[in-house]
Motif scaffolding. Structure first.
Motif, PDB file in Angstrom:
ATOM      1  N   SER A   1      21.372  39.586  61.730  1.00  0.00           N
ATOM      2  CA  SER A   1      22.306  38.935  60.812  1.00  0.00           C
ATOM      3  C   SER A   1      22.703  39.891  59.699  1.00  0.00           C
ATOM      4  O   SER A   1      21.882  40.666  59.211  1.00  0.00           O
ATOM      5  CB  SER A   1      21.675  37.679  60.205  1.00  0.00           C
ATOM      6  N   SER A   2      23.992  39.862  59.353  1.00  0.00           N
ATOM      7  CA  SER A   2      24.513  40.672  58.247  1.00  0.00           C
ATOM      8  C   SER A   2      25.682  39.917  57.630  1.00  0.00           C
ATOM      9  O   SER A   2      26.141  38.922  58.191  1.00  0.00           O
ATOM     10  CB  SER A   2      24.963  42.041  58.757  1.00  0.00           C
ATOM     11  N   PRO A   3      26.188  40.364  56.478  1.00  0.00           N
ATOM     12  CA  PRO A   3      27.348  39.677  55.889  1.00  0.00           C
ATOM     13  C   PRO A   3      28.586  39.713  56.771  1.00  0.00           C
ATOM     14  O   PRO A   3      29.480  38.883  56.607  1.00  0.00           O
ATOM     15  CB  PRO A   3      27.579  40.453  54.585  1.00  0.00           C
ATOM     16  N   LEU A   4      28.660  40.675  57.727  1.00  0.00           N
ATOM     17  CA  LEU A   4      29.860  40.832  58.534  1.00  0.00           C
ATOM     18  C   LEU A   4      29.762  40.186  59.902  1.00  0.00           C
ATOM     19  O   LEU A   4      30.770  39.745  60.450  1.00  0.00           O
ATOM     20  CB  LEU A   4      30.193  42.320  58.698  1.00  0.00           C
TER      21      LEU A   4
ATOM     22  N   GLY B   1      31.209  36.188  63.722  1.00  0.00           N
ATOM     23  CA  GLY B   1      31.622  36.919  62.528  1.00  0.00           C
ATOM     24  C   GLY B   1      32.545  36.064  61.688  1.00  0.00           C
ATOM     25  O   GLY B   1      33.125  35.092  62.168  1.00  0.00           O
ATOM     26  N   LYS B   2      32.716  36.446  60.423  1.00  0.00           N
ATOM     27  CA  LYS B   2      33.515  35.655  59.491  1.00  0.00           C
ATOM     28  C   LYS B   2      34.803  36.346  59.034  1.00  0.00           C
ATOM     29  O   LYS B   2      35.725  35.693  58.592  1.00  0.00           O
ATOM     30  CB  LYS B   2      32.677  35.311  58.243  1.00  0.00           C
TER      31      LYS B   2
ATOM     32  N   GLN C   1      37.294  42.986  57.420  1.00  0.00           N
ATOM     33  CA  GLN C   1      36.208  43.783  56.844  1.00  0.00           C
ATOM     34  C   GLN C   1      35.334  44.403  57.923  1.00  0.00           C
ATOM     35  O   GLN C   1      34.883  45.546  57.809  1.00  0.00           O
ATOM     36  CB  GLN C   1      35.367  42.909  55.911  1.00  0.00           C
ATOM     37  N   PHE C   2      35.083  43.655  59.009  1.00  0.00           N
ATOM     38  CA  PHE C   2      34.250  44.181  60.086  1.00  0.00           C
ATOM     39  C   PHE C   2      34.934  45.382  60.751  1.00  0.00           C
ATOM     40  O   PHE C   2      34.296  46.401  61.044  1.00  0.00           O
ATOM     41  CB  PHE C   2      33.976  43.094  61.118  1.00  0.00           C
TER      42      PHE C   2
ATOM     43  N   GLY D   1      44.193  38.954  60.461  1.00  0.00           N
ATOM     44  CA  GLY D   1      42.757  38.951  60.708  1.00  0.00           C
ATOM     45  C   GLY D   1      42.235  37.583  61.076  1.00  0.00           C
ATOM     46  O   GLY D   1      42.796  36.562  60.701  1.00  0.00           O
ATOM     47  N   ILE D   2      41.150  37.577  61.839  1.00  0.00           N
ATOM     48  CA  ILE D   2      40.480  36.342  62.235  1.00  0.00           C
ATOM     49  C   ILE D   2      39.395  36.051  61.204  1.00  0.00           C
ATOM     50  O   ILE D   2      38.593  36.913  60.874  1.00  0.00           O
ATOM     51  CB  ILE D   2      39.859  36.500  63.634  1.00  0.00           C
ATOM     52  N   SER D   3      39.383  34.830  60.687  1.00  0.00           N
ATOM     53  CA  SER D   3      38.421  34.503  59.633  1.00  0.00           C
ATOM     54  C   SER D   3      37.131  33.906  60.176  1.00  0.00           C
ATOM     55  O   SER D   3      36.132  33.853  59.469  1.00  0.00           O
ATOM     56  CB  SER D   3      39.057  33.525  58.628  1.00  0.00           C
ATOM     57  N   ASP D   4      37.122  33.464  61.441  1.00  0.00           N
ATOM     58  CA  ASP D   4      35.920  32.834  61.991  1.00  0.00           C
ATOM     59  C   ASP D   4      35.895  33.060  63.498  1.00  0.00           C
ATOM     60  O   ASP D   4      36.762  32.557  64.209  1.00  0.00           O
ATOM     61  CB  ASP D   4      35.929  31.339  61.669  1.00  0.00           C
ATOM     62  N   PHE D   5      34.916  33.825  63.984  1.00  0.00           N
ATOM     63  CA  PHE D   5      34.853  34.192  65.384  1.00  0.00           C
ATOM     64  C   PHE D   5      33.468  33.899  65.957  1.00  0.00           C
ATOM     65  O   PHE D   5      32.454  34.115  65.293  1.00  0.00           O
ATOM     66  CB  PHE D   5      35.161  35.689  65.557  1.00  0.00           C
TER      67      PHE D   5
END
Length: 410
Positions: A12-15, A40-41, A45-46, A59-63
């Protein structure tokens, strides 16, 4: 089995986050088999964390992707993929094979509904300015070697319905390929309300600034739906053929518009209706003194927009250069009139400057020399000169009697 051990992995990470629940095998080298979930969120950023240049506005905000997975020394296979990004869901299979030069990604993904609204139309709350990423970090990321140069991809995608805002199309199929940092989407088919189309979108991220191009042709396009989506009202009714050859570059929407080059052509046959009264424009009473319309521009435009004209043909052929749209051919034909315009529009400033002539057409004449072919119509002498200036939302219309005789034959 002595050659397999149960294993659970969680990262797990922030990205992004990854979980694995299955077995680790050793019989033929290290092998993982089990159920995997990757999520990912924020793909913007990722992607940048992997040194991939990514536009500010997309960008995709929720994957999330879940699938039974097999990972060997030579391949990674997701056998029954269930993927979800934002509100879009897809099923299929994805495989990653390693080679000496780079990884190869292949697969198929099928959508019931693919909603692209938020990726094409950014809201004010989501708009990101150039200041959102410091110049030093942006230049450093741009000059770094993007990770996408280290793998190629070939994905087949399909959707029973594709949604763009209030509009939708059906039965879309495309091939998405990535090679040497260039992303290419070949649109094999697209069906919508009796129309169809095909085309190709290319995004080249191998350089400092991403480059984008589109080439395509769409047949039987319902113009009422299109103008309603773009301008908020149904300005033209009828079905047209639209061809486009466009290219641009930039990291945000304004830069892409400023760098837009190419050509767009629209052809409409004799079954269309435009929400503009050409007959009223031709018959409007003008001032005796200077031959100019006495009423204010806004009042005149309002009067003309209250009527309609059945078209005998419409051709709109535009070129684009650095965000400037200029007319190659802009012609309205009705049974009684022809309106031709020339000029340009600034897509960044949203201003227009068009001028032209409105002339009366004589009744169609039939050839008497025994030759076959369509009847021809002559354009009568005289007519009126037209000037349309101002902004997209508040245009100014000037109408004058033509100063000299005109002779033109179609």
């Amino acid at each position: 089995d002595a050659n397999q051990l149960p294993a659970k992995i969680a990262v797990s990470s922030p990205l992004f986050a990854l979980t694995f629940d299955g077995q680790v095998g050793f019989a033929n080298g290290l092998e993982f088999t089990g159920n995997t979930t990757i999520s990912g969120k924020d793909t913007r950023q990722f992607a940048r964390s992997l040194r991939i240049i990514w536009p500010e506005w997309a960008g995709i905000s929720d994957f999330q992707m879940s699938s039974p997975m097999t990972w060997t020394s030579t391949a990674l296979t997701f056998e029954k993929v269930r993927a979800k990004f934002d509100e879009n869901e897809a099923t299929g299979i994805v495989a990653v094979k390693g080679t000496r030069d780079k990884a190869q990604i292949t697969g198929t993904l099928a959508f019931e509904t693919l909603d692209l609204t938020k990726y094409l139309i950014s809201s004010a709350s989501d708009a990101r300015t150039a200041d959102s990423q410091g110049w030093w970090s942006r230049i450093a990321a741009a000059w770094s070697e993007p990770l996408i140069r280290h793998f190629d991809a070939d994905l087949r995608m399909s959707a029973k319905e594709v949604v763009f805002g209030d509009q939708s199309v059906g039965n879309a199929a495309a091939t998405v390929a990535l090679k040497d940092g260039k992303l290419s989407a070949q649109l094999a088919k697209l069906s919508f309300a009796g129309g169809s189309g095909s085309g190709q979108v290319t995004i080249d991220q191998s350089g400092l600034i991403p480059k984008t191009s589109f080439h395509g042709k769409f047949v039987n396009v319902p113009l009422g739906d299109l103008t309603s989506s773009l301008f908020g009202h149904r300005g033209i009714e009828g079905r047209a053929t639209i061809t486009a050859d466009l290219r641009s570059q930039g990291l945000d929407q304004q830069a892409i518009i400023r760098g837009l080059d190419g050509d767009v052509r629209l052809d409409l046959g004799d079954d269309g209706i435009v929400g503009f009264d050409l007959k009223a424009l031709a018959n409007k009473s003008l001032s005796q003194a200077d031959g100019q319309a006495e009423v204010s521009s806004n009042t005149l435009i309002g009067e003309l927009l209250r009527g309609t004209t059945r078209l005998a043909g419409l051709t709109v052929d535009f070129g684009l250069k650095s965000g400037q749209l200029f007319s190659k051919k802009f012609e309205f034909l009705s049974g009684n009139h022809r309106l031709r315009l020339s000029g340009h529009a600034d897509l960044v400033k949203q201003t227009i400057d068009f001028y032209g002539a409105l002339q009366e057409r004589a009744p169609a004449s039939v050839a008497t020399d025994g030759q076959s072919g369509p009847a021809k119509q002559e354009v009568k002498e005289g007519g009126r000169s037209i000037r349309l200036t101002g902004s997209f939302t508040d245009p100014n219309l000037e109408v004058h009697e033509s100063l000299g005789p005109r002779t033109a034959t179609e």
